[in-house]
Design a protein around this motif. Structure first.
Motif, mmCIF file in Angstrom:
data_model
loop_
_atom_site.group_PDB
_atom_site.id
_atom_site.type_symbol
_atom_site.label_atom_id
_atom_site.label_comp_id
_atom_site.label_asym_id
_atom_site.label_seq_id
_atom_site.Cartn_x
_atom_site.Cartn_y
_atom_site.Cartn_z
ATOM 1 N N GLY A 16 -13.201 -2.915 -2.181
ATOM 2 C CA GLY A 16 -13.201 -1.875 -3.496
ATOM 3 C C GLY A 16 -13.076 -2.623 -4.546
ATOM 4 O O GLY A 16 -12.105 -3.919 -4.939
ATOM 5 N N ALA A 17 -12.992 -2.267 -5.758
ATOM 6 C CA ALA A 17 -12.314 -2.673 -6.793
ATOM 7 C C ALA A 17 -11.673 -2.401 -7.130
ATOM 8 O O ALA A 17 -10.496 -2.612 -6.137
ATOM 9 N N GLU A 18 -10.648 -2.905 -8.271
ATOM 10 C CA GLU A 18 -9.293 -3.421 -8.493
ATOM 11 C C GLU A 18 -7.891 -1.930 -8.384
ATOM 12 O O GLU A 18 -9.018 -1.037 -8.707
ATOM 13 N N GLY A 19 -7.050 -2.842 -7.549
ATOM 14 C CA GLY A 19 -6.313 -1.394 -7.544
ATOM 15 C C GLY A 19 -6.405 0.180 -6.248
ATOM 16 O O GLY A 19 -6.021 1.410 -6.539
ATOM 17 N N LYS A 22 -6.360 -1.720 -0.977
ATOM 18 C CA LYS A 22 -6.345 -2.552 -0.133
ATOM 19 C C LYS A 22 -5.251 -3.326 0.590
ATOM 20 O O LYS A 22 -5.533 -2.725 1.650
ATOM 21 N N SER A 23 -4.158 -3.375 -0.481
ATOM 22 C CA SER A 23 -3.255 -4.078 1.077
ATOM 23 C C SER A 23 -2.694 -2.694 0.950
ATOM 24 O O SER A 23 -1.990 -3.146 2.312
ATOM 25 N N THR A 24 -2.688 -2.122 0.527
ATOM 26 C CA THR A 24 -1.301 -0.638 1.090
ATOM 27 C C THR A 24 -2.526 -0.165 2.185
ATOM 28 O O THR A 24 -1.492 -0.134 3.591
ATOM 29 N N CYS A 100 -10.452 -8.609 7.565
ATOM 30 C CA CYS A 100 -10.638 -9.540 5.907
ATOM 31 C C CYS A 100 -10.411 -8.838 4.749
ATOM 32 O O CYS A 100 -11.695 -7.480 5.090
ATOM 33 N N ASP A 101 -9.268 -8.775 3.868
ATOM 34 C CA ASP A 101 -8.960 -8.132 3.111
ATOM 35 C C ASP A 101 -10.141 -9.169 2.129
ATOM 36 O O ASP A 101 -10.258 -9.587 1.683
ATOM 37 N N ARG A 102 -11.455 -8.038 1.742
ATOM 38 C CA ARG A 102 -12.417 -8.275 1.002
ATOM 39 C C ARG A 102 -13.408 -9.956 1.288
ATOM 40 O O ARG A 102 -13.200 -10.829 2.205
ATOM 41 N N PHE A 103 -14.866 -10.000 1.431
ATOM 42 C CA PHE A 103 -15.625 -10.378 1.654
ATOM 43 C C PHE A 103 -16.913 -9.900 1.306
ATOM 44 O O PHE A 103 -16.856 -10.115 -0.539
ATOM 45 N N GLU A 150 -4.526 1.233 -13.739
ATOM 46 C CA GLU A 150 -3.683 1.108 -14.396
ATOM 47 C C GLU A 150 -2.629 1.808 -13.472
ATOM 48 O O GLU A 150 -1.843 1.387 -13.133
ATOM 49 N N ARG A 151 -3.683 1.806 -11.424
ATOM 50 C CA ARG A 151 -2.417 1.555 -10.764
ATOM 51 C C ARG A 151 -2.137 -0.256 -10.192
ATOM 52 O O ARG A 151 -0.912 -0.820 -10.075
ATOM 53 N N ALA A 152 -3.134 -0.758 -10.822
ATOM 54 C CA ALA A 152 -3.282 -2.216 -10.666
ATOM 55 C C ALA A 152 -1.705 -2.686 -12.183
ATOM 56 O O ALA A 152 -1.032 -3.779 -11.704
ATOM 57 N N ASN A 154 0.941 -1.562 -12.982
ATOM 58 C CA ASN A 154 1.981 -0.930 -13.064
ATOM 59 C C ASN A 154 2.524 -2.802 -12.155
ATOM 60 O O ASN A 154 4.252 -2.810 -11.720
ATOM 61 N N ARG A 155 1.868 -3.746 -11.683
ATOM 62 C CA ARG A 155 2.128 -4.475 -10.957
ATOM 63 C C ARG A 155 2.276 -6.126 -11.328
ATOM 64 O O ARG A 155 3.490 -6.651 -11.489
ATOM 65 N N GLY A 156 2.553 -5.978 -12.901
ATOM 66 C CA GLY A 156 2.964 -6.750 -13.656
ATOM 67 C C GLY A 156 1.644 -7.569 -14.553
ATOM 68 O O GLY A 156 0.457 -7.361 -14.772
HETATM 69 N N1 Z5A Z 1 -13.462 -11.767 -5.553
HETATM 70 C C1 Z5A Z 1 -14.411 -12.048 -6.641
HETATM 71 O O1 Z5A Z 1 -14.963 -12.191 -7.941
HETATM 72 N N2 Z5A Z 1 -15.864 -12.473 -5.234
HETATM 73 C C2 Z5A Z 1 -15.120 -12.387 -4.283
HETATM 74 O O2 Z5A Z 1 -16.362 -12.655 -3.365
HETATM 75 C C3 Z5A Z 1 -14.509 -12.272 -4.140
HETATM 76 C C4 Z5A Z 1 -12.621 -11.158 -3.907
HETATM 77 C C5 Z5A Z 1 -14.049 -12.080 -2.103
HETATM 78 C C6 Z5A Z 1 -9.298 -11.196 -6.183
HETATM 79 O O3 Z5A Z 1 -8.844 -10.379 -4.742
HETATM 80 C C7 Z5A Z 1 -9.550 -11.089 -6.996
HETATM 81 O O4 Z5A Z 1 -11.136 -11.869 -6.260
HETATM 82 C C8 Z5A Z 1 -10.351 -9.690 -6.832
HETATM 83 C C9 Z5A Z 1 -12.268 -9.784 -7.334
HETATM 84 C C10 Z5A Z 1 -12.077 -11.403 -6.488
HETATM 85 N N3 Z5A Z 1 -9.961 -9.785 -8.234
HETATM 86 N N4 Z5A Z 1 -10.294 -8.108 -8.753
HETATM 87 N N5 Z5A Z 1 -9.371 -6.813 -9.377
HETATM 88 P P1 Z5A Z 1 -7.780 -9.349 -4.281
HETATM 89 O O5 Z5A Z 1 -8.085 -8.428 -3.613
HETATM 90 O O6 Z5A Z 1 -6.480 -9.886 -4.232
HETATM 91 O O7 Z5A Z 1 -7.322 -8.280 -6.029
HETATM 92 P P2 Z5A Z 1 -6.897 -6.585 -5.868
HETATM 93 O O8 Z5A Z 1 -8.193 -6.829 -6.351
HETATM 94 O O9 Z5A Z 1 -6.094 -7.509 -7.129
HETATM 95 O O10 Z5A Z 1 -6.057 -6.954 -4.309
HETATM 96 P P3 Z5A Z 1 -5.008 -6.178 -4.516
HETATM 97 O O11 Z5A Z 1 -3.858 -6.729 -5.582
HETATM 98 O O12 Z5A Z 1 -4.558 -6.673 -2.783
HETATM 99 O O13 Z5A Z 1 -4.989 -4.909 -5.313
HETATM 100 P P4 Z5A Z 1 -5.477 -3.309 -4.131
HETATM 101 O O14 Z5A Z 1 -5.482 -3.609 -2.725
HETATM 102 O O15 Z5A Z 1 -6.364 -2.946 -4.140
HETATM 103 O O16 Z5A Z 1 -4.042 -2.264 -4.196
HETATM 104 P P5 Z5A Z 1 -2.455 -2.130 -3.693
HETATM 105 O O17 Z5A Z 1 -1.667 -3.073 -4.074
HETATM 106 O O18 Z5A Z 1 -2.617 -2.035 -2.442
HETATM 107 O O19 Z5A Z 1 -2.608 -0.608 -4.523
HETATM 108 C C11 Z5A Z 1 -2.748 -0.825 -6.201
HETATM 109 C C12 Z5A Z 1 -0.627 -0.168 -6.524
HETATM 110 O O20 Z5A Z 1 -1.494 1.559 -6.027
HETATM 111 C C13 Z5A Z 1 0.212 -0.001 -5.824
HETATM 112 O O21 Z5A Z 1 1.311 0.304 -7.144
HETATM 113 C C14 Z5A Z 1 -0.198 0.641 -4.737
HETATM 114 O O22 Z5A Z 1 1.199 1.621 -4.015
HETATM 115 C C15 Z5A Z 1 -0.743 2.162 -5.482
HETATM 116 N N6 Z5A Z 1 -1.382 3.398 -4.582
HETATM 117 C C16 Z5A Z 1 -2.554 2.856 -3.473
HETATM 118 N N7 Z5A Z 1 -3.633 4.493 -2.731
HETATM 119 C C17 Z5A Z 1 -2.659 4.559 -3.466
HETATM 120 C C18 Z5A Z 1 -2.586 5.543 -3.695
HETATM 121 N N8 Z5A Z 1 -3.760 6.655 -2.298
HETATM 122 N N9 Z5A Z 1 -2.471 7.100 -4.307
HETATM 123 C C19 Z5A Z 1 -1.184 6.306 -5.025
HETATM 124 N N10 Z5A Z 1 -1.030 5.012 -5.140
HETATM 125 C C20 Z5A Z 1 -1.442 4.809 -4.695
#
Ligand code: Z5A
Length: 215
Positions: A16-19, A22-24, A100-103, A150-152, A154-156
């Motif tokens: 999935g795209a930014e924010g 996935k991690s959650t 795996c978180d992303r591939f 917007e969600r992302a 908020n992480r800093g």
């Molecule tokens: N990348 C690439 O370019 N090519 C590739 O082949 C690969 C990766 C494999 C790092 O990936 C970067 O690498 C990524 C693409 C590139 N860059 N970007 N953008 P990453 O997976 O580590 O980065 P990320 O997309 O920033 O993932 P993340 O940090 O794990 O964020 P997330 O998983 O999508 O979100 P989250 O941290 O779980 O949630 C974000 C906030 O939203 C958090 O405060 C949650 O509490 C909140 N949240 C989550 N779900 C909800 C719902 N349903 N409602 C309300 N709030 C929510």
């Protein structure tokens, strides 16, 4: 409950795209596997090994010198080659599942749809690095990039990708939706705009449905 008979482990990816959350949400997948006594390895890309995590740092850091699209693509695949060799292949070979978180779908979405690099080139690297290996099941969290950013935010501090324009993330999102449309059997799209509890239920339903077709 279904008995899993595959000798080799299954390879599950979350995309999935930014924010999008996935991690959650990945924790719900691993909880599901634990409840069923399935041995798994949880990992991520780019990264997953000591060396690959160093490549990740290089990819995410903001540098004075801009990174060319091709450099970015080759770094992503360099990290993947290491990750496959040290973590993914050994785990699957030992009968463990890999979550795996992303591939490589991320590569088609970010470097392909986002940066505009050739799909053929990415496909060639995919064959070179992975051979025939593809995920067995991919769950794609889908969200309007405006909400995701917007969600992302908020992480800093924002990393190099997070500093991209919204139009970049619109292309990335469309890239994922195109993959899902082309491969409906492997990819399940989940609406990530809903509340966390609803997303969790949809994710688990998609996981069960997907697994029922491949196990
Ligand atoms: N990348 C690439 O370019 N090519 C590739 O082949 C690969 C990766 C494999 C790092 O990936 C970067 O690498 C990524 C693409 C590139 N860059 N970007 N953008 P990453 O997976 O580590 O980065 P990320 O997309 O920033 O993932 P993340 O940090 O794990 O964020 P997330 O998983 O999508 O979100 P989250 O941290 O779980 O949630 C974000 C906030 O939203 C958090 O405060 C949650 O509490 C909140 N949240 C989550 N779900 C909800 C719902 N349903 N409602 C309300 N709030 C929510």
């Amino acid at each position: 409950m279904k008995t899993v008979t595959n000798k080799r482990g299954l390879f599950l990816t979350l995309e999935g795209a930014e924010g999008v959350g996935k991690s959650t949400n990945i924790a719900f997948i691993t909880q599901y596997l634990e409840q069923r006594g399935i041995e798994y390895v949880l990992t991520r890309e780019p990264g997953g090994t000591q060396l690959a995590e160093r490549i990740r740092d290089l990819l995410l850091a903001v540098h004075e010198e801009s990174m060319s699209g091709l450099t970015e693509l080759l770094l992503v695949f360099a990290a993947r080659a290491q990750h496959l060799d040290k973590v993914i292949e050994p785990a699957l070979g030992a009968g463990k599942w890999v979550v795996c978180d992303r591939f490589t779908d991320a590569t088609f979405a970010y470097q392909g749809a986002g940066r505009g690099l050739s799909v053929e080139t990415i496909g060639q690297l995919q064959s070179l690095v992975q051979g025939e290996l593809r995920p067995d099941l991919t769950l794609i969290l889908d969200l309007d990039p405006e909400i995701g950013l917007e969600r992302a935010s908020n992480r800093g501090q924002l990393d190099r990708f997070e500093r991209e324009q919204q139009s970049f993330f619109r292309h990335v999102r469309q890239g994922y939706l195109d993959i899902a449309q082309a491969e409906p059997k492997r990819c399940k799209v989940i609406d990530a705009s809903k509340g966390l509890e609803e997303v969790k239920l949809d994710l688990l339903a998609a996981l069960e449905l997907g697994l029922s077709r491949i196990t």
